[in-house]
Scaffold this active site. Sequence first.
Site, PDB file in Angstrom:
ATOM      1  N   ASP A 107       0.798  -1.237   0.000  1.00 49.47           N
ATOM      2  CA  ASP A 107       0.000   0.000   0.000  1.00 49.47           C
ATOM      3  C   ASP A 107       0.825   1.280   0.000  1.00 49.47           C
ATOM      4  OD1 ASP A 107      -2.704  -0.924  -0.082  1.00 49.47           O
ATOM      5  OD2 ASP A 107      -2.443  -1.690   1.952  1.00 49.47           O
ATOM      6  N   ASP A 163      -7.087  -3.504  -5.739  1.00 43.54           N
ATOM      7  CA  ASP A 163      -6.657  -2.235  -5.131  1.00 43.54           C
ATOM      8  C   ASP A 163      -5.209  -1.896  -5.479  1.00 43.54           C
ATOM      9  OD1 ASP A 163      -8.345  -4.033  -3.759  1.00 43.54           O
ATOM     10  OD2 ASP A 163      -8.316  -2.863  -1.917  1.00 43.54           O
TER      11      ASP A 163
HETATM   12  N1  GLY Z   1      -8.043  -2.711   0.849  1.00 39.44           N
HETATM   13  C1  GLY Z   1      -8.276  -1.356   0.595  1.00 39.44           C
HETATM   14  C2  GLY Z   1      -9.704  -1.053   0.540  1.00 39.44           C
HETATM   15  O1  GLY Z   1     -10.409  -1.359   1.489  1.00 39.44           O
HETATM   16  O2  GLY Z   1     -10.156  -0.503  -0.422  1.00 39.44           O
END
Ligand code: GLY
Length: 393
Positions: free
Chosen positions: A109, A168
Amino acid sequence: MKRYLLSVFTLVTMSAVAQTPIDVDKEFAFATQQYERMLQTHPDTTKFPQSTNPDGSIRDMKSDWWCSGFFGGSLWFIYERTKNPTWKDAAQKWTMAVAKEQYNTGTHDLGFMIYCPFGNGYKLTKNEAYVPIMLTGAKSLSTRFDPKVGLIKSWNKFQEYSYPVIIDNMMNLEFLFWAARKSGNKEFQNIAITHADNTLRNHFRPDYSSYHVICYNPDGTVAAKKTAQGAADGSAWARGQAWGLYGYTVMYRETKDKKYLDQARHIADFYLNHPNLPADKIPYWDFNAPNIPNEERDASAGAIAASALLELSTYGGPSAKTYYQSAVQMLQSLAGPAYKATLGENNNFILKHSVGHKPGKSEVDTPLIYADYYYLEGLLRYDALRKKHGAKS
Ligand code: GLY
């Protein structure tokens, strides 16, 4: 019955507010007032505003949580609009608060965590001190790319699988393109392109909806197609569709490869033409949630999709106007009373009614910091485009 009536009432209200014109100055004035309060209640920069707890109290997270960059990033958007040095100071403070995550190789992330605050800050200030932090962050992110698999690993484990990749992850690629340009090291860009190509190949269904989690074998073949945050493995988790839309729009921006533009358009068309997309264009948390219309909306997905559609509308094509108008309608809905907080409520977040992880019973129908971030980004994009479209407000 009571819940059903509430839901019908909410739907009618949500549809009716879709006509509210957007006054960007007014929206930023509100954001400024709300975030002034947020700053007052957050003297400790190791506690990042995230959401609301079930008991109504503020939910803060540490810098290693995937959302730590969104508060600093949102403060930069307010500075971009206001040009007020007070906001620059606050943005700088909350940006540097995430700096130690540049060494974090345990998460994919880092695009969210590092690029949202430092990238926006660098764009506005050209503060050269941010560059080595970002380049180290991009290197840390790159360690999660295994060339034999051809993708950046999202989580270290999911169920019995050891190479899960979530949709994501497309949101990290913009960071790698920036790093390639800044450092001259094309490897960052190659990783981004390989990841995007394999995601395009394996993450999408024939209708261009996407799975949430694809689990890979060590040779890059697909072991399983799953969900973590969606309603079912085969469902279209709303925020996942928005991440994919945003991610492939960025891929086209960065490469000008038409296949990415086509993909972004296909995702947009799936999203906008879905029979379960409500009239106010803010989706339920999953397009296939089992109890629609008695399901929570996800304002965060709406904000991400609106911002992405505004960019996509600038790349022409027969649907450009539809994308623009749909994005404006989404922002109008979010700016209306159904989704926007009133001053001092909502733990000082801007938007209400997002869903973080419904199957995990976490952050359901709450504010979320990233809903605010993409809403502010969408407002800035709208303001930059609206004159071209002849909008008065
Ligand atoms: N995993 C990132 C989101 O909840 O969008």
